[in-house]
Design an enzyme around this catalytic site. Sequence first.
Site, short mmCIF file in Angstrom:
data_model
loop_
_atom_site.label_atom_id
_atom_site.label_comp_id
_atom_site.label_asym_id
_atom_site.label_seq_id
_atom_site.Cartn_x
_atom_site.Cartn_y
_atom_site.Cartn_z
CB SER A 14 43.35 59.74 51.54
OG SER A 14 42.20 60.88 51.28
NE ARG A 92 55.43 71.65 42.82
CZ ARG A 92 56.76 72.30 42.91
NH1 ARG A 92 57.35 73.37 42.55
NH2 ARG A 92 57.45 71.65 43.88
CG HIS A 110 41.86 74.57 51.70
ND1 HIS A 110 43.14 74.38 51.79
CD2 HIS A 110 41.31 75.45 52.93
CE1 HIS A 110 43.49 74.59 53.00
NE2 HIS A 110 42.74 75.69 54.06
C1 GAR Z 1 43.44 67.07 51.25
O1 GAR Z 1 43.18 66.90 52.91
C2 GAR Z 1 43.40 68.34 50.78
O2 GAR Z 1 42.79 68.78 51.16
C3 GAR Z 1 44.83 68.81 51.03
O3 GAR Z 1 46.10 68.06 51.06
C4 GAR Z 1 45.17 66.71 51.66
C5 GAR Z 1 45.58 65.57 50.79
O4 GAR Z 1 44.66 64.50 51.39
N1 GAR Z 1 45.07 69.87 50.21
C6 GAR Z 1 45.15 71.25 50.87
O5 GAR Z 1 45.73 71.38 51.91
C7 GAR Z 1 45.26 72.55 49.57
N2 GAR Z 1 45.62 73.65 50.12
P1 GAR Z 1 45.08 63.00 50.34
O6 GAR Z 1 46.54 63.15 49.44
O7 GAR Z 1 45.13 62.26 51.27
O8 GAR Z 1 44.00 63.33 49.03
#
Ligand code: GAR
Length: 204
Positions: A14, A92, A110
């Site tokens: 997203s 990763r 994050h």
């Molecule tokens: C997001 O909430 C991002 O902040 C998190 O993964 C999600 C991906 O959502 N990232 C972390 O937790 C990094 N440590 P998306 O695939 O819908 O963009």
Amino acid sequence: MKIKIAILASGNGSNFEALAKSVKKFRGKVKLEMLITDKKNAYVRKRATRLGIPDFFLDPKKFKTPLALDKEIFKLLKKKNINYVLLAGYMRFLSPFLIKKFENRILNIHPSLLPAFKGGCAIKDAYRHGVKITGVTIHFADEHIDNGPIILQKPVRVKEGWSPEELEKAIHRLEHRLYPQALKIVVEKRFRVRGRRVDVFPAI
Ligand code: GAR
């Protein structure tokens, strides 16, 4: 000169889609060159296809070490003269090799107010902890997980009676606004990094 960006993502995508749409507002000055993913079936790949953005799947199992994978990523980035890399749910660890090659040119998002709740389950962890305020952080990546100098950070108030899903929705809504905002600051070079501190001008 055109600024070229690449997005690394592992999941739903997203944030990838929000960034891809925001890039159009730069009227050709910024180009989203590619998506790189480590997950064959990640939904983000479908989004990339729909949006006409080339996607590259690198299977981590085919590389002997994480460093070997990152060297291949670096090759792809160099080939396309990428200026900035945006991590958007790329689950990763990045090797110091890649971090050094792109020092202060790799951004990460994050879903918490760092340094609280690092790791892969930040929204759930914050909810379980019972925090009243959490939020979203955009920062430059360094050699530690969810750690580098903070570019932007905004809070989300956890309303009484919210379920974890309601909190998650609110966090994602904010993410989709904040990441494009950080990208704009970076491509317009409206920042200066001094140690752990990132000055953004005009101040936000
Ligand atoms: C997001 O909430 C991002 O902040 C998190 O993964 C999600 C991906 O959502 N990232 C972390 O937790 C990094 N440590 P998306 O695939 O819908 O963009």
